[in-house]
Design a protein around this motif. Structure first.
Motif, PDB file in Angstrom:
ATOM      1  N   PRO A   1       0.797  -1.225   0.000  1.00 20.83           N
ATOM      2  CA  PRO A   1       0.000   0.000   0.000  1.00 20.83           C
ATOM      3  C   PRO A   1       0.832   1.278   0.000  1.00 20.83           C
ATOM      4  O   PRO A   1       0.460   2.255  -0.648  1.00 20.83           O
ATOM      5  CB  PRO A   1      -0.824  -0.114   1.281  1.00 20.83           C
ATOM      6  CG  PRO A   1      -0.888  -1.568   1.556  1.00 20.83           C
ATOM      7  CD  PRO A   1       0.415  -2.128   1.082  1.00 20.83           C
TER       8      PRO A   1
ATOM      9  N   GLU B   1      -7.295   3.186   4.369  1.00 21.13           N
ATOM     10  CA  GLU B   1      -6.907   4.271   5.267  1.00 21.13           C
ATOM     11  C   GLU B   1      -6.390   5.508   4.530  1.00 21.13           C
ATOM     12  O   GLU B   1      -6.390   6.594   5.072  1.00 21.13           O
ATOM     13  CB  GLU B   1      -5.867   3.779   6.286  1.00 21.13           C
ATOM     14  CG  GLU B   1      -4.655   3.080   5.706  1.00 21.13           C
ATOM     15  CD  GLU B   1      -4.842   1.570   5.626  1.00 21.13           C
ATOM     16  OE1 GLU B   1      -5.949   1.131   5.259  1.00 21.13           O
ATOM     17  OE2 GLU B   1      -3.887   0.832   5.924  1.00 21.13           O
TER      18      GLU B   1
ATOM     19  N   GLN C   1      -7.252  11.012   2.127  1.00 22.21           N
ATOM     20  CA  GLN C   1      -6.213  11.887   1.578  1.00 22.21           C
ATOM     21  C   GLN C   1      -6.413  12.117   0.080  1.00 22.21           C
ATOM     22  O   GLN C   1      -6.245  13.216  -0.414  1.00 22.21           O
ATOM     23  CB  GLN C   1      -4.839  11.269   1.803  1.00 22.21           C
ATOM     24  CG  GLN C   1      -4.206  11.684   3.112  1.00 22.21           C
ATOM     25  CD  GLN C   1      -2.991  10.842   3.401  1.00 22.21           C
ATOM     26  OE1 GLN C   1      -3.107   9.658   3.726  1.00 22.21           O
ATOM     27  NE2 GLN C   1      -1.824  11.429   3.300  1.00 22.21           N
TER      28      GLN C   1
ATOM     29  N   GLU D   1     -18.010  -1.145  14.398  1.00 23.30           N
ATOM     30  CA  GLU D   1     -16.641  -1.102  14.868  1.00 23.30           C
ATOM     31  C   GLU D   1     -15.716  -1.831  13.886  1.00 23.30           C
ATOM     32  O   GLU D   1     -14.600  -1.398  13.624  1.00 23.30           O
ATOM     33  CB  GLU D   1     -16.564  -1.767  16.246  1.00 23.30           C
ATOM     34  CG  GLU D   1     -15.439  -1.265  17.102  1.00 23.30           C
ATOM     35  CD  GLU D   1     -15.526  -1.834  18.505  1.00 23.30           C
ATOM     36  OE1 GLU D   1     -16.021  -1.115  19.385  1.00 23.30           O
ATOM     37  OE2 GLU D   1     -15.136  -2.997  18.725  1.00 23.30           O
TER      38      GLU D   1
ATOM     39  N   ASP E   1     -15.337   0.278  10.762  1.00 23.81           N
ATOM     40  CA  ASP E   1     -14.488   1.423  11.074  1.00 23.81           C
ATOM     41  C   ASP E   1     -13.029   0.996  11.251  1.00 23.81           C
ATOM     42  O   ASP E   1     -12.116   1.580  10.661  1.00 23.81           O
ATOM     43  CB  ASP E   1     -15.016   2.090  12.358  1.00 23.81           C
ATOM     44  CG  ASP E   1     -14.309   3.407  12.631  1.00 23.81           C
ATOM     45  OD1 ASP E   1     -13.659   3.922  11.702  1.00 23.81           O
ATOM     46  OD2 ASP E   1     -14.396   3.904  13.762  1.00 23.81           O
ATOM     47  N   GLY E   2     -12.821  -0.056  12.039  1.00 28.56           N
ATOM     48  CA  GLY E   2     -11.456  -0.458  12.391  1.00 28.56           C
ATOM     49  C   GLY E   2     -10.730  -1.183  11.278  1.00 28.56           C
ATOM     50  O   GLY E   2      -9.538  -0.989  11.076  1.00 28.56           O
TER      51      GLY E   2
ATOM     52  N   PHE F   1     -11.744   1.205   7.688  1.00 25.64           N
ATOM     53  CA  PHE F   1     -11.714   2.655   7.831  1.00 25.64           C
ATOM     54  C   PHE F   1     -13.012   3.282   7.318  1.00 25.64           C
ATOM     55  O   PHE F   1     -13.022   4.315   6.666  1.00 25.64           O
ATOM     56  CB  PHE F   1     -10.480   3.239   7.153  1.00 25.64           C
ATOM     57  CG  PHE F   1      -9.233   2.956   7.928  1.00 25.64           C
ATOM     58  CD1 PHE F   1      -8.649   3.933   8.709  1.00 25.64           C
ATOM     59  CD2 PHE F   1      -8.665   1.690   7.913  1.00 25.64           C
ATOM     60  CE1 PHE F   1      -7.518   3.658   9.457  1.00 25.64           C
ATOM     61  CE2 PHE F   1      -7.535   1.413   8.662  1.00 25.64           C
ATOM     62  CZ  PHE F   1      -6.960   2.391   9.439  1.00 25.64           C
TER      63      PHE F   1
ATOM     64  N   ARG G   1      -7.324  -7.790   9.926  1.00 24.33           N
ATOM     65  CA  ARG G   1      -7.710  -6.749  10.873  1.00 24.33           C
ATOM     66  C   ARG G   1      -9.060  -7.066  11.491  1.00 24.33           C
ATOM     67  O   ARG G   1      -9.248  -6.964  12.705  1.00 24.33           O
ATOM     68  CB  ARG G   1      -7.784  -5.394  10.166  1.00 24.33           C
ATOM     69  CG  ARG G   1      -6.433  -4.774   9.930  1.00 24.33           C
ATOM     70  CD  ARG G   1      -6.619  -3.403   9.312  1.00 24.33           C
ATOM     71  NE  ARG G   1      -5.331  -2.806   8.983  1.00 24.33           N
ATOM     72  CZ  ARG G   1      -5.167  -1.891   8.039  1.00 24.33           C
ATOM     73  NH1 ARG G   1      -6.201  -1.469   7.352  1.00 24.33           N
ATOM     74  NH2 ARG G   1      -3.979  -1.389   7.803  1.00 24.33           N
TER      75      ARG G   1
ATOM     76  N   GLU H   1      -8.871  -9.607  14.296  1.00 26.82           N
ATOM     77  CA  GLU H   1      -8.402  -9.137  15.610  1.00 26.82           C
ATOM     78  C   GLU H   1      -9.511  -8.404  16.352  1.00 26.82           C
ATOM     79  O   GLU H   1      -9.640  -8.504  17.569  1.00 26.82           O
ATOM     80  CB  GLU H   1      -7.187  -8.221  15.439  1.00 26.82           C
ATOM     81  CG  GLU H   1      -5.886  -8.977  15.257  1.00 26.82           C
ATOM     82  CD  GLU H   1      -4.676  -8.091  15.549  1.00 26.82           C
ATOM     83  OE1 GLU H   1      -4.500  -7.693  16.702  1.00 26.82           O
ATOM     84  OE2 GLU H   1      -3.920  -7.797  14.597  1.00 26.82           O
ATOM     85  N   ILE H   2     -10.317  -7.662  15.584  1.00 21.37           N
ATOM     86  CA  ILE H   2     -11.409  -6.928  16.232  1.00 21.37           C
ATOM     87  C   ILE H   2     -12.473  -7.901  16.737  1.00 21.37           C
ATOM     88  O   ILE H   2     -12.957  -7.794  17.868  1.00 21.37           O
ATOM     89  CB  ILE H   2     -12.024  -5.904  15.250  1.00 21.37           C
ATOM     90  CG1 ILE H   2     -10.948  -4.913  14.821  1.00 21.37           C
ATOM     91  CG2 ILE H   2     -13.195  -5.182  15.878  1.00 21.37           C
ATOM     92  CD1 ILE H   2     -11.376  -3.993  13.700  1.00 21.37           C
TER      93      ILE H   2
ATOM     94  N   ALA I   1     -11.518  -9.571  19.892  1.00 24.67           N
ATOM     95  CA  ALA I   1     -11.711  -8.733  21.083  1.00 24.67           C
ATOM     96  C   ALA I   1     -13.191  -8.661  21.455  1.00 24.67           C
ATOM     97  O   ALA I   1     -13.555  -8.688  22.633  1.00 24.67           O
ATOM     98  CB  ALA I   1     -11.162  -7.331  20.823  1.00 24.67           C
TER      99      ALA I   1
ATOM    100  N   ARG J   1     -14.236 -11.861  23.102  1.00 27.26           N
ATOM    101  CA  ARG J   1     -13.701 -11.976  24.452  1.00 27.26           C
ATOM    102  C   ARG J   1     -14.634 -11.294  25.455  1.00 27.26           C
ATOM    103  O   ARG J   1     -14.791 -11.752  26.582  1.00 27.26           O
ATOM    104  CB  ARG J   1     -12.302 -11.361  24.509  1.00 27.26           C
ATOM    105  CG  ARG J   1     -11.510 -11.755  25.750  1.00 27.26           C
ATOM    106  CD  ARG J   1     -10.098 -11.205  25.710  1.00 27.26           C
ATOM    107  NE  ARG J   1      -9.356 -11.633  24.532  1.00 27.26           N
ATOM    108  CZ  ARG J   1      -8.906 -10.809  23.601  1.00 27.26           C
ATOM    109  NH1 ARG J   1      -9.104  -9.506  23.710  1.00 27.26           N
ATOM    110  NH2 ARG J   1      -8.249 -11.260  22.565  1.00 27.26           N
TER     111      ARG J   1
ATOM    112  N   ILE K   1      -6.208 -17.264  17.304  1.00 28.03           N
ATOM    113  CA  ILE K   1      -6.061 -16.761  15.941  1.00 28.03           C
ATOM    114  C   ILE K   1      -4.928 -17.485  15.239  1.00 28.03           C
ATOM    115  O   ILE K   1      -3.865 -17.694  15.812  1.00 28.03           O
ATOM    116  CB  ILE K   1      -5.774 -15.246  15.952  1.00 28.03           C
ATOM    117  CG1 ILE K   1      -6.991 -14.502  16.489  1.00 28.03           C
ATOM    118  CG2 ILE K   1      -5.404 -14.745  14.567  1.00 28.03           C
ATOM    119  CD1 ILE K   1      -6.831 -13.002  16.487  1.00 28.03           C
TER     120      ILE K   1
END
Lengths: 492, 271, 316
Positions: free
Chosen positions: A219, A241, A245, A291, A294-295, A298, A356, A359-360, A363, A366, A374
């Motif tokens: 990227p 992400e 820009q 979430e 978003d996470g 993006f 990504r 990982e979210i 969490a 959990r 993972i």
């Protein structure tokens, strides 16, 4: 000497002003992945179609930018014998890039090759309902079906069903020769593929003279290449992400479109504890889609509540049914007998939505008392262990085939969901030809799988393209994996 | 340079060790907690070094990452010593015999594979994990210690006190462990420190290419890899993990050099 | 001498044979099937079987091993599963990036290290010497991929002097090609330069302690004159050895740097082929790198023995 000098200067001025007057006719496209070969009939990699589809190779039919099916090499067709026989009329005067003539024999060859015993076609299933292909005369070919099927024209529009010449088919992997508006020119492995305009194209001539597909998976490098103007457009920009820009920069336009990619948290319905609907429901309520979008993305992506694309007319919004509700999730877990929590494996393939997003989700799970182990896997491992071996509890993957809710009717499919009601429904769907009835069936199917919480439905993958602001005519959406350049041009 | 480099070396190493051990009991934030709304923040009173792309506290991540790095490197060097030193001593005791030949050729074989290739092959077969990173780095350390201890032991075997032990009827095995090993221990400690620092670098490299500890366990190398796509948005994400690696490796190297000069002035040579 | 070379050669061949066995049989048990990867998730069993037969994967392993090693001896590395092109050609293409990169980095590190090492040695114990040595400590401690990231941040993103990655290609001109290799070469060269500076300095200081140098000094030559006239030549032997060893290290070390800068070299080829389960490519590239390391070690050994006859007997 002086004269010579001023002559050169004149020439330079002339060349410069010439190029300033006429619009550019070349384009460089960035792609995150390099195709392993260039034969769309012998490989599953999306990157193959992203180079050759509609540019080098054409089929009898093709996808329009909105996902509908248009005629291509077949000018028109007639459906006979109660839907069991399709007779295609081919365009006249079509030739391959090497000058060979295109005719009905090539259609028979290509379809027979895809269906054959030793076929290496990745989507051989598309052709399984074809009984035989019959050459009537050089411009007419008939396809006979085993049973009536509303999806033949759709199936023939896939990149895996393009028409090749028998003489050049064997070398298609490295030297593709098709009938399309662009001719394959050069492939520098690890770097780029060049294609040039086909001056003898049978259809509407294209406006570009040359196109280069440049492979940049990193990227940071993609960002720099766009900024430096080395690449004019990234139809699937690899890092969401960076999009804000580009959006703020007047030199670029960010093109947001839809894809057919339902991104889901697949659950192994065939083994404990996920064969318990309450556990699956608990997981569905533990997921906070906003979430994740978003996470991991993006902000780019549309939440979904079932396995269906939101831009399809038959879409039903079922996200409320599995709304984020950790309290309810905990209750359901207790009800299912897992008050002390449980541990599940989570295997993640390479794309960043999976790594990504995984990982979210880990969490989020959990928080309701589910621990995850993972494991990051490569695609080859994913196919062997998860898809074929069924050795997983959870995985994240985007199902990018168009209209693929039918996979839920296959009890052997990797999430091992077995529901007779849905299977019957899809059986009737497959032979139904009335559009309104078909759409109603699709709505019912969405509800059935949402009611059973088969998988965790996350979001519809967005197509996030970044292009030079003056480049026009690219597809915004991705009904199939392609970079159709036939309508692309530079604006003054 | 002199043995004085022990002091800055020890301070750096002690700080990192303290952070690693401390993370077992306390970190400013739980590294398992995501806070996506507060992602990619720069330094503040709440988050000393800012937050990463999931809103995790970078300082806490670095503390736990230190634990990962040190554990992997330490165990890997342990494997290298535990296997390599006995092999080297054994080869020296049977100098120029076929066992010696076999061990030394085995060494050549391992040396023929660049360390990263060993790691790539192992992780391709067994999948990426901290354990496989340990094995890969450990395998690479075996011939290092085998060669070193064989060379040092060979010169000892000609010394009088060893000859005396031989005359006294002690077997080669007993002599190796009772007389040779204590005499090369200084050398091993110094080399162990150097290999430890190389191990930290190797672990970082492996995690960076995704072959080390797997998420959600934080590791410095993976933090760097994840920061790379965000480099235009949040350059600080790429800064701190790199600094952590440099501090640790620098500390270990200074400590190793100082120890070498302090323990054995005869070995005084600068690499 | 001949006997020494021959025995070293024999052990070199033995190493290569054993290494080829290890490489082949380790990589062959990698989970994941090249055919299923290529055909994706909708592939049918008979399609997979057909593709496996086409790729020659239905033959027993030992036969494939013999075929692979036999082919390599004649320069035929087989055909890539995914790209369907000769592996030898793919490797040759990639070598045109990895090899220049390694040479470029080696040249940079040597050009920096030798003068700096010499300078530091001539000012032994001075403030300048300590500063240089401090920097080399730092250089050794910086991971090259992180240094690469810092270079990208500064020169590619902030200043825009270089591109952040990718390779312009040799057909874009030697200047453009070298420009895209510049940052990677610097990133690779820095830690090597730090190591080499230290070797150069300590090797010079070692030689300075030898008797003949003391004699020269006693004759009234200045430190600098002695360094340049007598010590330098002798001190270069260990330095050259390290340079030789660094070369093989650089080819392998480039694996990570190529990933940072997205250079289509051998390192990327390995990662990409593993992901695609293009095993024959992985095996061939690994074997090639092993071969390079073994050959260079052999040459260094022989050169050493040639310079110092004592080494021919002892401590092989």
């Amino acid at each position: 000497m002086k004269l010579h000098y001023s002559l050169t200067a004149l020439v330079v001025v002339a060349v410069l002003s010439g190029s300033a007057l006429a619009a550019r006719t070349d384009v460089t496209l960035g792609m995150p992945l390099e195709p392993p070969n260039l034969d769309p009939t012998a490989g599953a990699a999306a990157a193959i179609d992203e180079v050759v589809y509609a540019n080098i190779y054409e089929g009898l039919t093709r996808f329009a930018p909105d996902g509908s099916v248009l005629p291509a090499l077949a000018k028109e067709w007639a459906i006979e014998n109660e839907g069991l026989r399709y007779v295609f009329t081919l365009h006249e005067g079509v030739s391959y890039h090497d000058g060979a003539e295109f005719n009905a024999d090539d259609v028979k060859f290509s379809l027979d090759r895809a269906m054959a015993e030793d076929s290496t076609n990745a989507q051989k299933g598309l052709f399984s309902n074809i009984d035989s292909v019959e050459v009537i005369d050089p411009l007419h070919v008939a396809v006979n079906l085993k049973q009536a099927d509303g999806s033949l024209l759709f199936n023939l529009a896939w990149g895996d069903a393009v028409i090749l010449d028998e003489a050049t088919a064997a070398d298609a992997a490295t030297n593709p020769v098709g009938t399309g508006p662009f001719i394959f020119a050069n492939w520098v492995q690890g770097d780029r593929v060049d294609i040039v305009k086909n001056p003898d194209y049978w259809g509407t001539p294209v406006q570009l003279d040359k196109a280069t597909f440049k492979f940049i998976s990193e990227p940071t490098a993609a960002f720099a290449a766009l900024m430096a103007g080395d690449v004019d457009v990234f139809p699937n920009y690899p890092a969401p992400e960076n999009l804000p820009q580009f959006d703020a920069d007047p030199r670029f336009s960010v093109v947001l479109g839809s894809t057919e990619g339902e991104t889901i948290l697949t659950m192994n319905n065939g083994s404990t504890p996920l064969n318990d609907k309450r556990v699956r429901e608990a997981i569905s309520h533990a997921i906070n889609r906003d979430e994740i979008i978003d996470g991991a993305m993006f902000g780019y992506g549309t939440p979904i509540g079932s396995h269906f694309a939101p831009h399809h007319p038959a879409y039903v919004d079922l996200t409320e049914q599995s709304a984020f509700d950790p309290e309810k999730a905990k209750e359901l877990l207790v009800e299912a007998g897992y008050s002390n929590g449980l541990t599940l494996s989570l295997k993640l393939p390479p794309p960043s939505y999976a790594r990504r997003g995984g990982e979210i989700i880990a969490a989020q799970l959990r928080d309701i008392g589910i621990e995850t182990e993972i494991e990051n896997v490569e695609w080859a491992q994913w196919i062997e262990q998860v898809f074929k071996g069924g050795d997983f509890d959870l995985t994240i993957v985007s199902h990018t085939e168009p209209l693929d809710i039918g996979i839920y009717a296959n009890p052997d499919y990797y999430f091992q969901y077995d529901n007779a009601t849905l299977q019957e429904l899809m059986d009737t769907f497959n032979v139904e030809t009335d559009t309104a009835k078909r759409e109603q069936m699709l709505r019912d199917a969405q509800k059935i799988i949402a009611d059973d919480y088969v998988n965790g439905y996350l979001f519809q993958l967005a197509k996030t393209g970044v292009a030079s602001a003056k480049l026009k005519g690219l597809w915004a959406n991705a009904p199939t994996q392609a970079n159709d350049l036939t309508g692309v041009y530079w604006e003054e | 340079m002199s043995w004085r480099s022990i002091i800055p070396g020890a301070i750096l190493v002690f700080t990192v060790m303290l952070a690693a051990l401390g993370s077992l009991f306390w970190t400013p934030y739980d590294v398992a907690d995501l806070d996506i709304r507060n992602k990619m923040q720069t330094s503040s009173i709440e988050h000393w070094l800012g937050t990463d792309h999931f809103g995790r506290d970078i300082f806490s991540m670095l503390m736990v990452g230190a634990r990962t790095s040190i554990a992997v490197a330490l165990v890997a060097v342990g494997i290298g010593m535990g296997v390599g030193v006995p092999l080297g001593l054994f080869a020296a005791a049977r100098a120029h015999g076929w066992i010696d030949e076999l061990i030394m050729r085995g060494n050549d074989l391992v040396f023929a594979f660049p360390a990263l290739l060993i790691a790539i092959m192992i992780t391709a077969v067994f999948g990426p994990s901290a354990l496989n990173a340990i094995i890969a780095i450990g395998i690479f350390n075996i011939p290092v210690f085998a060669r070193l201890s064989r060379g040092a032991a060979l010169s000892l075997w000609t010394r009088e006190f060893i000859l005396a032990a031989k005359v006294a009827g002690k077997g080669a095995f007993r002599i190796s462990f009772e007389h040779v090993l204590p005499n090369i221990s200084n050398l091993l400690i110094v080399q162990g420190t150097i290999q430890f620092s190389l191990g930290i670098l190797a672990e970082a490299g492996l995690s960076y290419v995704g072959l080390g500890a797997q998420p959600p366990v934080p590791s410095w190398g993976r933090m760097l890899a994840e920061s790379q796509t965000l480099i235009t948005l949040a350059p600080h994400l790429a800064l701190y993990p790199g600094l952590a690696i440099v501090f640790t490796v620098l500390g270990l190297n200074l400590l190793g050099d100082g120890l070498r000069d302090w323990l054995d002035p005869r070995l005084r040579r600068e690499r | 001498m001949l006997r020494f070379v021959l025995t070293r050669l024999m052990s070199l061949l033995a190493t290569l044979v054993v290494a080829s066995c290890i490489v082949f049989f380790v990589i062959e048990v990698v989970p994941g099937d090249p055919a299923s990867f290529m055909l994706g998730i909708n592939a049918q069993p008979d399609t997979l079987a057909a593709l496996r037969a086409e790729l020659g994967l239905d033959v027993p392993k030992w036969q494939r091993y013999l075929h692979w090693t036999g082919g390599m001896l004649s320069g035929d590395f087989g055909t890539s599963y995914t790209y369907r092109t000769p592996v030898a050609n793919m490797i040759a293409d990639r070598l045109w990036i990895s090899l220049p990169l390694a040479l470029f980095a080696l040249a940079l590190s040597t050009l920096i290290a030798l003068p700096v090492g010499l300078w530091a040695a001539s000012r032994r114990g001075s403030y300048a010497d300590s500063v240089v040595m401090g920097f080399t400590q730092l250089g050794v401690a910086i991971p090259n991929f992180w240094f690469a990231l810092l270079l990208v941040m500064l020169f590619a993103i902030k200043l825009g002097w270089f591109s952040a990655g990718g390779f312009a290609g040799w057909d874009a001109g030697a200047f453009a090609a070298m420009k895209s290799l510049m940052l990677p070469a610097i990133a690779l060269a820095l830690p090597q330069a730090a190591i080499l500076t230290r070797v150069m300095r300590s090797s010079l200081l070692d030689v300075m302690n030898e008797d003949y140098i003391r004699t020269a000094r006693a004759k009234g030559l200045s430190v600098r004159q002695v360094l340049l006239k007598h010590a330098l030549r002798n001190a270069l032997i260990p330095v050259l050895t390290i340079i030789g060893l660094q070369f093989s290290f650089l080819i392998a070390g480039a694996i990570i740097i190529e990933n940072v800068f997205f250079l289509p070299g051998l390192g990327r080829l390995i990662f990409q082929s593993i992901a695609q389960r293009d095993l024959i490519v992985v095996e061939s590239v690994v074997m090639l790198l092993v071969f390079a390391v073994v050959i260079i070690t052999f040459l260094v050994d022989v050169a050493y023995a040639w310079v110092d006859p004592r080494l021919r007997q002892a401590n092989r």
